[in-house]
Write an enzyme that holds these catalytic residues in place. Structure first.
Site, PDB file in Angstrom:
ATOM      1  CB  ALA A   1      -0.926  -0.016   1.219  1.00  0.00           C
TER       2      ALA A   1
ATOM      3  N   GLY B   1       2.041   2.919  -2.824  1.00  0.00           N
ATOM      4  CA  GLY B   1       2.013   3.704  -4.054  1.00  0.00           C
ATOM      5  C   GLY B   1       1.410   5.091  -3.896  1.00  0.00           C
TER       6      GLY B   1
ATOM      7  N   GLY C   1      -3.103  -3.347  -1.993  1.00  0.00           N
ATOM      8  CA  GLY C   1      -4.100  -2.492  -1.361  1.00  0.00           C
ATOM      9  C   GLY C   1      -5.029  -1.802  -2.322  1.00  0.00           C
TER      10      GLY C   1
ATOM     11  CD  GLU D   1       5.211  -6.757 -14.503  1.00  0.00           C
ATOM     12  OE1 GLU D   1       4.206  -6.189 -14.978  1.00  0.00           O
ATOM     13  OE2 GLU D   1       5.172  -7.454 -13.472  1.00  0.00           O
TER      14      GLU D   1
ATOM     15  NE  ARG E   1     -31.834  13.859  13.585  1.00  0.00           N
ATOM     16  CZ  ARG E   1     -31.773  14.923  14.392  1.00  0.00           C
ATOM     17  NH1 ARG E   1     -32.764  15.820  14.390  1.00  0.00           N
ATOM     18  NH2 ARG E   1     -30.744  15.088  15.201  1.00  0.00           N
TER      19      ARG E   1
ATOM     20  CG  HIS F   1     -49.852  15.982   6.885  1.00  0.00           C
ATOM     21  ND1 HIS F   1     -50.492  15.259   5.920  1.00  0.00           N
ATOM     22  CD2 HIS F   1     -50.765  16.144   7.878  1.00  0.00           C
ATOM     23  CE1 HIS F   1     -51.730  15.001   6.298  1.00  0.00           C
ATOM     24  NE2 HIS F   1     -51.912  15.531   7.485  1.00  0.00           N
TER      25      HIS F   1
ATOM     26  CG  ASN G   1     -54.542  12.405  14.039  1.00  0.00           C
ATOM     27  OD1 ASN G   1     -54.532  11.776  12.981  1.00  0.00           O
ATOM     28  ND2 ASN G   1     -54.522  13.727  14.077  1.00  0.00           N
TER      29      ASN G   1
ATOM     30  CG  ASN H   1     -36.122  17.981  21.219  1.00  0.00           C
ATOM     31  OD1 ASN H   1     -36.235  18.998  20.541  1.00  0.00           O
ATOM     32  ND2 ASN H   1     -35.315  16.993  20.879  1.00  0.00           N
TER      33      ASN H   1
END
Length: 451
Positions: free
Chosen positions: A9, A11, A100, A150, A329, A359, A373, A382
């Site tokens: 890893a 590079g 990697g 190669e 959320r 809504h 409801n 809150n």
């Protein structure tokens, strides 16, 4: 036998044109290097070594939660030189060498490669339609692997070969001790090629076993953002085919993004542009509308998530409806048959069985009973600027439109809140609470006249 895994890893990934090292580019929402580790860890290796180089601190930070050893390759002198840097840290019998920036190799293919190596050398090769840029497998007249060449060092004839070297090997540590210090760099790149160990094995009469991947995308490396995007689509297509085989209908397999783990039941429907993040579980007969985002959530049987909705860190119980344009959320529990409607946001809220917030509502830090409801425009207030407070609403309560519930507050079962009220104290069960200015009619009033 004990096993060490070496992941290269170091590079730069200059073709990415990025301020991050190549292995920290993301695929399906996860860095390339973490993809490789996720496929290695089920093998239970005794030692994992990550060879770093360019911006090594960033790579180390990304893997700070992983049990790995970092070894720095200070000069980029080739793949053979990179493995040589790791050699002093390897005490295990076998060494699995990976890259990697080849993120989608499967654990099963790696397990087969390890098994095939025995005490000698196993090479993972593949036959591809377009081998351009890749090392070619050269075989002798008997079909045995003799060496790897190669592309930059290959003849025109060798470039016609379709069998390519993936760069993944499993080899006895004792052989690496013999071969790596003797690598040369007489080639077009002036580098120490790891591929030369194949010719060395041949010269030492060491058995060379070849294995193959199941899918071509498993061995595809990533060098630029075009290849990254192409590999993303290949993988997403594969995931779509897997879930369709399990009984899920996908409106357009080219327009789904699974950036984590998706568990599915039967007879689900996923519309276009659905995004899955983290760990998501879908039950049977689930419908997910267009442009929805699901993250770390459980969606039970017969749920409908309508278009342009988000569900994060929550559970949606059987038969519930969410959306369109709803946001659920974390830490919400939407009970059986409940409704979170359009432009409703809920956070850390229990919405009881059969209750509806249809809504334009915010429900935060709330516990709402069954069959309530919640009218349009209701806000649970809150937050006092420092702390969050809870709103509790009993079963069968009716909260009129445009009401504000100033937490902490308790609304009793069967209570009714008149529309437009601001509720600052508890409301007993079955009571009507109303808090708003008395309406007046002024019959002598006249509109002002422009002067």
């Amino acid at each position: 036998m004990s096993l060490a895994v070496v992941i290269l890893a170091a590079g730069k990934g200059s073709r990415m044109n990025s301020n991050k090292p190549k292995v920290l580019q993301t695929l399906t929402g996860k860095t390339l290097i973490r993809h490789v580790l996720s496929r290695v860890e089920p093998l239970n290796p005794d030692n994992i070594i990550v060879v770093t180089g360019h911006l090594k601190e960033m790579v180390e930070a990304d893997l700070a939660d992983k049990k790995v050893t970092f070894v720095e390759q200070k000069e980029q002198l080739g793949t053979g030189h990179a493995v040589l840097q790791a050699l002093p840290y390897i005490k295990e019998d076998k060494v699995l060498i990976l890259y990697g920036d080849v993120p989608l190799i499967s654990t099963d293919v790696l397990a087969n490669l390890i098994k095939s190596a025995s005490d000698d050398l196993a090479v993972l090769t593949a036959i591809v339609d377009n081998p351009t840029g890749l090392g070619r497998i050269i075989r002798d007249k008997f079909g045995a692997v003799s060496h790897i060449v190669e592309e930059k060092d290959a003849t025109d004839g060798q470039r016609q070969i379709k069998e390519i070297n993936t760069g993944m090997y499993c080899v006895a540590k004792s052989h690496l001790d013999d071969w790596l210090p003797n690598l040369g760099n007489t080639n077009a790149q002036g580098e120490y090629y790891l591929t030369d160990i194949v010719a060395m094995a041949r010269g030492d009469n060491i058995s060379i076993t070849v294995t193959h991947p199941v899918e071509e995308f498993e061995i595809q490396g990533v060098n630029d953002r075009i290849q990254l995007a192409q590999l993303e689509r290949e993988w997403q297509k594969h995931i779509a085919e897997v879930i369709m085989s399990k009984g899920v209908s996908v409106a357009d397999p080219s327009r789904i993004d699974v950036r984590g783990k998706l568990e599915v039941g039967k007879d689900c429907w996923l519309d276009i542009n659905v995004i899955i993040k983290g760990h998501v579980k879908l039950g049977n007969n689930v419908v997910i509308g267009a442009n929805c985002i699901l993250k770390n959530c459980t969606i039970e049987d017969n749920v409908k998530i309508k278009a342009n909705s988000m569900v994060d860190g929550s559970i949606i119980r059987e038969g519930a409806i969410v959306g369109p344009f709803a946001r659920v959320r974390p830490e919400c529990d939407v009970k059986e048959g409940a409704v979170i409607g359009n432009f409703v946001e809920a956070k850390k809220t229990i919405l009881g069985r059969g209750s509806k917030a249809s809504h334009l509502t915010y429900l935060g830090d709330s516990e709402i009973g069954a069959n309530c409801n919640i009218g349009a425009g209701v806000i649970t207030c809150n937050y006092d600027g420092v702390n969050k407070h809870k709103t509790t609403i009993g079963d069968y309560a009716f909260i009129g439109s445009d009401s504000q519930l100033i937490a902490p507050v308790n609304i009793g079962s069967g209570a009714t809140i008149g529309a437009g009220s601001t509720i600052v104290s508890d409301v007993p069960a079955d009571n009507l609470a109303i808090s708003r200015a008395r309406q007046r009619h002024i019959d002598t009033w006249q509109r002002p006249v422009k002067k």
